[in-house]
Design a protein around this motif. Structure first.
Motif, PDB file in Angstrom:
ATOM      1  N   GLY A   1       9.490  45.696 -53.067  1.00 21.67           N
ATOM      2  CA  GLY A   1      10.081  44.989 -52.590  1.00 21.67           C
ATOM      3  C   GLY A   1       9.067  43.977 -52.002  1.00 21.67           C
ATOM      4  N   ALA A   2       7.896  44.251 -51.980  1.00 19.13           N
ATOM      5  CA  ALA A   2       6.624  43.198 -51.965  1.00 19.13           C
ATOM      6  C   ALA A   2       6.311  42.505 -53.127  1.00 19.13           C
ATOM      7  CB  ALA A   2       5.676  44.012 -51.129  1.00 19.13           C
ATOM      8  N   THR A   3       6.295  43.122 -54.233  1.00 14.68           N
ATOM      9  CA  THR A   3       5.628  42.522 -55.413  1.00 14.68           C
ATOM     10  C   THR A   3       6.403  41.559 -56.010  1.00 14.68           C
ATOM     11  OG1 THR A   3       6.356  44.671 -56.790  1.00 14.68           O
ATOM     12  CG2 THR A   3       4.183  44.517 -55.977  1.00 14.68           C
ATOM     13  N   LYS A   4       8.039  42.182 -55.875  1.00 16.25           N
ATOM     14  CA  LYS A   4       8.976  41.094 -56.817  1.00 16.25           C
ATOM     15  C   LYS A   4       9.018  39.763 -56.135  1.00 16.25           C
ATOM     16  CE  LYS A   4      12.564  43.731 -56.051  1.00 16.25           C
ATOM     17  NZ  LYS A   4      13.987  44.105 -56.089  1.00 16.25           N
TER      18      LYS A   4
ATOM     19  N   GLY B   1      -7.520  42.131 -33.792  1.00 14.38           N
ATOM     20  CA  GLY B   1      -6.378  42.298 -32.884  1.00 14.38           C
ATOM     21  C   GLY B   1      -5.133  43.078 -33.514  1.00 14.38           C
ATOM     22  N   ASP B   2      -3.928  42.841 -32.965  1.00 20.86           N
ATOM     23  CA  ASP B   2      -2.861  43.757 -33.260  1.00 20.86           C
ATOM     24  C   ASP B   2      -1.926  42.924 -34.099  1.00 20.86           C
ATOM     25  OD1 ASP B   2      -3.910  45.934 -31.975  1.00 20.86           O
ATOM     26  OD2 ASP B   2      -2.564  45.602 -30.218  1.00 20.86           O
ATOM     27  N   TRP B   3      -1.124  43.802 -35.232  1.00 19.87           N
ATOM     28  CA  TRP B   3       0.003  42.782 -35.725  1.00 19.87           C
ATOM     29  C   TRP B   3       1.103  43.841 -35.996  1.00 19.87           C
ATOM     30  CZ3 TRP B   3       1.272  43.804 -40.955  1.00 19.87           C
ATOM     31  CH2 TRP B   3       0.427  44.818 -41.549  1.00 19.87           C
ATOM     32  N   SER B   4       2.203  43.119 -36.391  1.00 22.69           N
ATOM     33  CA  SER B   4       3.240  43.816 -36.593  1.00 22.69           C
ATOM     34  C   SER B   4       4.368  43.027 -37.494  1.00 22.69           C
ATOM     35  CB  SER B   4       3.969  44.588 -35.405  1.00 22.69           C
ATOM     36  OG  SER B   4       4.553  43.608 -34.723  1.00 22.69           O
ATOM     37  N   VAL B   5       5.135  43.756 -38.012  1.00 18.44           N
ATOM     38  CA  VAL B   5       6.418  43.024 -38.956  1.00 18.44           C
ATOM     39  C   VAL B   5       7.720  43.581 -38.248  1.00 18.44           C
ATOM     40  CG1 VAL B   5       4.990  42.327 -40.685  1.00 18.44           C
ATOM     41  CG2 VAL B   5       6.281  44.618 -40.847  1.00 18.44           C
TER      42      VAL B   5
ATOM     43  N   HIS C   1       6.112  49.079 -42.599  1.00 14.84           N
ATOM     44  CA  HIS C   1       6.749  48.163 -43.253  1.00 14.84           C
ATOM     45  C   HIS C   1       5.855  46.910 -43.137  1.00 14.84           C
ATOM     46  CE1 HIS C   1       9.806  50.954 -41.657  1.00 14.84           C
ATOM     47  NE2 HIS C   1      10.843  50.140 -42.216  1.00 14.84           N
ATOM     48  N   GLY C   2       6.024  46.228 -44.544  1.00 13.52           N
ATOM     49  CA  GLY C   2       5.655  44.865 -44.628  1.00 13.52           C
ATOM     50  C   GLY C   2       3.923  44.874 -44.805  1.00 13.52           C
ATOM     51  N   TRP C   3       3.242  46.301 -44.908  1.00 16.91           N
ATOM     52  CA  TRP C   3       1.812  46.214 -44.989  1.00 16.91           C
ATOM     53  C   TRP C   3       1.336  45.867 -46.430  1.00 16.91           C
ATOM     54  CZ3 TRP C   3      -2.074  48.381 -48.030  1.00 16.91           C
ATOM     55  CH2 TRP C   3      -3.291  48.623 -47.485  1.00 16.91           C
ATOM     56  N   ILE C   4       1.857  46.346 -47.473  1.00 19.06           N
ATOM     57  CA  ILE C   4       1.533  45.810 -48.930  1.00 19.06           C
ATOM     58  C   ILE C   4       1.759  44.380 -48.991  1.00 19.06           C
ATOM     59  CG2 ILE C   4       2.301  46.086 -51.179  1.00 19.06           C
ATOM     60  CD1 ILE C   4       2.356  49.257 -50.862  1.00 19.06           C
ATOM     61  N   GLY C   5       2.901  43.809 -48.476  1.00 18.17           N
ATOM     62  CA  GLY C   5       3.223  42.477 -48.626  1.00 18.17           C
ATOM     63  C   GLY C   5       2.302  41.701 -48.155  1.00 18.17           C
TER      64      GLY C   5
ATOM     65  N   ARG D   1      -1.741  33.227 -49.441  1.00 21.39           N
ATOM     66  CA  ARG D   1      -0.323  32.558 -49.018  1.00 21.39           C
ATOM     67  C   ARG D   1      -0.330  32.952 -47.511  1.00 21.39           C
ATOM     68  NH1 ARG D   1       4.132  33.949 -52.943  1.00 21.39           N
ATOM     69  NH2 ARG D   1       5.089  34.943 -51.131  1.00 21.39           N
ATOM     70  N   ASN D   2       0.470  32.250 -46.949  1.00 21.39           N
ATOM     71  CA  ASN D   2       1.074  32.474 -45.663  1.00 21.39           C
ATOM     72  C   ASN D   2       1.780  33.856 -45.501  1.00 21.39           C
ATOM     73  OD1 ASN D   2      -0.183  30.223 -44.366  1.00 21.39           O
ATOM     74  ND2 ASN D   2       1.699  29.028 -45.088  1.00 21.39           N
ATOM     75  N   PRO D   3       1.269  34.760 -44.805  1.00 22.91           N
ATOM     76  CA  PRO D   3       2.102  36.235 -44.742  1.00 22.91           C
ATOM     77  C   PRO D   3       3.592  35.829 -44.320  1.00 22.91           C
ATOM     78  CG  PRO D   3      -0.045  36.311 -43.637  1.00 22.91           C
ATOM     79  CD  PRO D   3      -0.164  35.024 -43.910  1.00 22.91           C
ATOM     80  N   THR D   4       4.330  36.674 -44.835  1.00 22.05           N
ATOM     81  CA  THR D   4       5.734  36.749 -44.588  1.00 22.05           C
ATOM     82  C   THR D   4       6.324  38.142 -44.671  1.00 22.05           C
ATOM     83  OG1 THR D   4       6.349  36.553 -46.946  1.00 22.05           O
ATOM     84  CG2 THR D   4       5.914  34.425 -45.689  1.00 22.05           C
TER      85      THR D   4
END
Length: 264
Positions: A73-76, A210-214, A246-250, A259-262
């Protein structure tokens, strides 16, 4: 009789074409072994592709990887070619440098380069669980020229002496992981999961980012070493167990590709 022979011929021709144009669930044969490959969405068939070589977890195969929403889902969505080798007996031999799986992975990349226009400056090596450990082993034995190691919940002994190394290392691990236990170092050091690369790159200062999450239910905390004599090391930790966040590889691919993280 002629009709049946014609049908048989057409069936054989279709199967041969499927094997020749292997992708997704259809494995690419490579000697007595195989791998899976998945093109990114919207690829024009000509533009050189960054590659994510991802090693599957224990008791899995590459078909799981190319159908996994947190990997494929991340690579595509990011223009990255996903390559997923199949381990013998659904596992990997990452325990010591005496392994055939590193050479096999190199043969896979060589075969992929015959089928696709690959961007050699953007080869990323990844894996989850046993596959994460295999990704570490690959980076340790054949990492020169690799843009980055992206490892999830699996590694090798931090006392290994690695003859090669990627240009950058990114690792994520759950503090409550009981499958591939979070490796806490001497004096309770929670940055120990990347001690091998910190030492190899001669990194000195750990900088909290810092902390981050998706997703609201999982917060990751990041520490970065960017003052290294060579390369860079990033460690993300979270309070959970043994899984691909979730979202880590992306996010890693976004950052590595400028790229801007999405999300997703």
């Amino acid at each position: 009789m002629i009709y049946r022979l014609l049908c048989l011929y057409l069936l054989i021709a279709v199967q041969a074409t499927a094997i020749e144009t292997c992708h997704g669930d259809v494995a690419c044969d490579l000697g007595d072994r195989s791998y899976h490959v998945l093109e990114p969405d919207g690829w024009d068939g000509e533009t050189p592709l960054p590659v994510l070589l991802h090693f599957h977890g224990w008791a899995r195969q590459g078909d799981v990887v190319v159908n996994h929403s947190r990997i494929a889902g991340a690579t595509k969505l990011r223009g990255v070619l996903l390559v997923a080798p199949n381990g013998q007996r659904k596992t990997w031999d990452f325990w010591t440098s005496e392994t055939d799986d590193v050479a096999f992975a190199n043969r896979v990349l060589e075969d992929v380069a015959k089928r696709y226009p690959v961007d050699p400056k953007h080869i990323y090596v990844s894996g989850y669980s046993y596959g994460g450990a295999m990704a570490w082993r690959y980076a340790c034995q054949s990492g020169d020229g690799t843009a980055a190691l992206l490892a999830v919940a699996g590694s090798i002994q931090q006392t290994e002496d690695c003859p090669q190394a990627p240009r950058e290392v990114r690792h994520v691990h759950g503090l409550s992981d009981t499958v591939m236990d979070f490796p806490i170092g001497p004096n309770g050091d929670k940055t120990y999961p990347v001690a091998l690369w910190r030492d190899a790159f001669d990194c000195r200062t750990a900088t909290p980012r810092g902390d981050w999450s998706v997703e609201p239910f999982l917060t990751l905390s990041r520490i970065e070493w960017s003052d290294c004599a060579q390369g860079q090391v990033v460690l993300d930790t979270h309070p959970g167990g043994h899984f691909i966040p979730h979202g880590w590889i992306g996010r890693q691919l976004d950052e590595l590709l400028g790229r801007n993280p999405t999300y997703p």
